[in-house]
Design a protein around this motif. Structure first.
Motif, short mmCIF file in Angstrom:
data_model
loop_
_atom_site.label_atom_id
_atom_site.label_comp_id
_atom_site.label_asym_id
_atom_site.label_seq_id
_atom_site.Cartn_x
_atom_site.Cartn_y
_atom_site.Cartn_z
N SER A 18 0.82 -1.17 0.03
CA SER A 18 -0.06 0.15 -0.30
C SER A 18 0.86 1.26 0.01
CB SER A 18 -0.85 0.13 1.03
OG SER A 18 -2.12 -1.23 1.11
N GLN B 123 2.47 1.61 -3.53
CA GLN B 123 1.76 1.98 -4.52
C GLN B 123 1.28 3.33 -4.36
OE1 GLN B 123 -1.67 2.92 -4.51
NE2 GLN B 123 -1.78 2.80 -6.72
N ASN B 124 1.19 3.71 -2.97
CA ASN B 124 0.70 5.23 -3.02
C ASN B 124 1.77 6.03 -3.50
OD1 ASN B 124 -1.02 7.15 -1.93
ND2 ASN B 124 0.21 7.47 -0.10
N LYS B 125 2.97 5.81 -2.93
CA LYS B 125 4.20 6.53 -3.21
C LYS B 125 4.23 6.81 -4.67
CE LYS B 125 9.00 7.42 -2.00
NZ LYS B 125 10.22 6.70 -1.01
N PHE C 109 2.01 6.03 -7.20
CA PHE C 109 0.94 6.64 -7.84
C PHE C 109 1.08 8.38 -7.74
CE2 PHE C 109 -3.31 8.48 -7.42
CZ PHE C 109 -4.13 8.08 -8.18
N LYS C 110 1.30 8.76 -6.62
CA LYS C 110 1.54 10.23 -6.40
C LYS C 110 2.62 10.63 -7.39
CE LYS C 110 -0.05 11.00 -1.57
NZ LYS C 110 0.44 11.26 -0.34
#
Length: 141
Positions: free
Chosen positions: A12, A15-17, A19-20
């Motif tokens: 998570s 993926q967040n890193k 994605f941003k």
């Protein structure tokens, strides 16, 4: 279990890193990572159904429908009735989307290069291989 041992946490946060970071690269083309995924499918597969897009991106039908609605409003895709089966819809990229294809490809390549810069070639391949194994694994709930 320690948080740093929890796969959900690790995936998570990663993926967040990513994605941003990817979102910033795509801002110039005025699209989102999800829209990039759809366009990539269309550029690779040609005219395809929303169902096929969902299969390729591992997304549920309502999610695909929402993404396509936004993309159609932005004139990035067209939807048309399948002449071979009037119950089906086919999606294609528009000229506007095709005009930003090279910029998006460059953004994707730059993002991958930056995100993976600390990994050796062997580590990159092992990471991709491991992630694909997780994707393909049937997890029962």
């Amino acid at each position: 279990m320690e948080l740093n041992e929890c796969m959900n946490f690790l995936l998570s946060v990663t993926q967040n890193k990513v994605f941003k970071y990817f979102s910033k690269y795509l801002e110039e083309s005025d699209i989102t990572p999800a829209q990039y995924g759809v366009l990539n499918c269309l550029w690779t597969e040609g005219k395809i159904s929303p169902k096929r897009i969902g299969e390729l991106l591992y997304l549920e039908a309502p999610t695909v429908s929402g993404i396509l609605d936004k993309m159609q409003k932005l004139n990035l895709i067209d939807r048309e009735i399948d002449p071979n089966n009037r119950r089906n819809v086919l999606v294609t990229s528009t000229e506007k989307a095709d005009q930003i294809r090279n910029a998006i490809k460059k953004a994707s390549n730059e993002m991958n290069k930056h995100v993976l810069q600390e990994l050796t070639d062997q580590e990159k391949e092992a990471l991709k291989k491991g992630l694909f194994k997780i994707i393909k694994t049937e997890l029962s709930y």
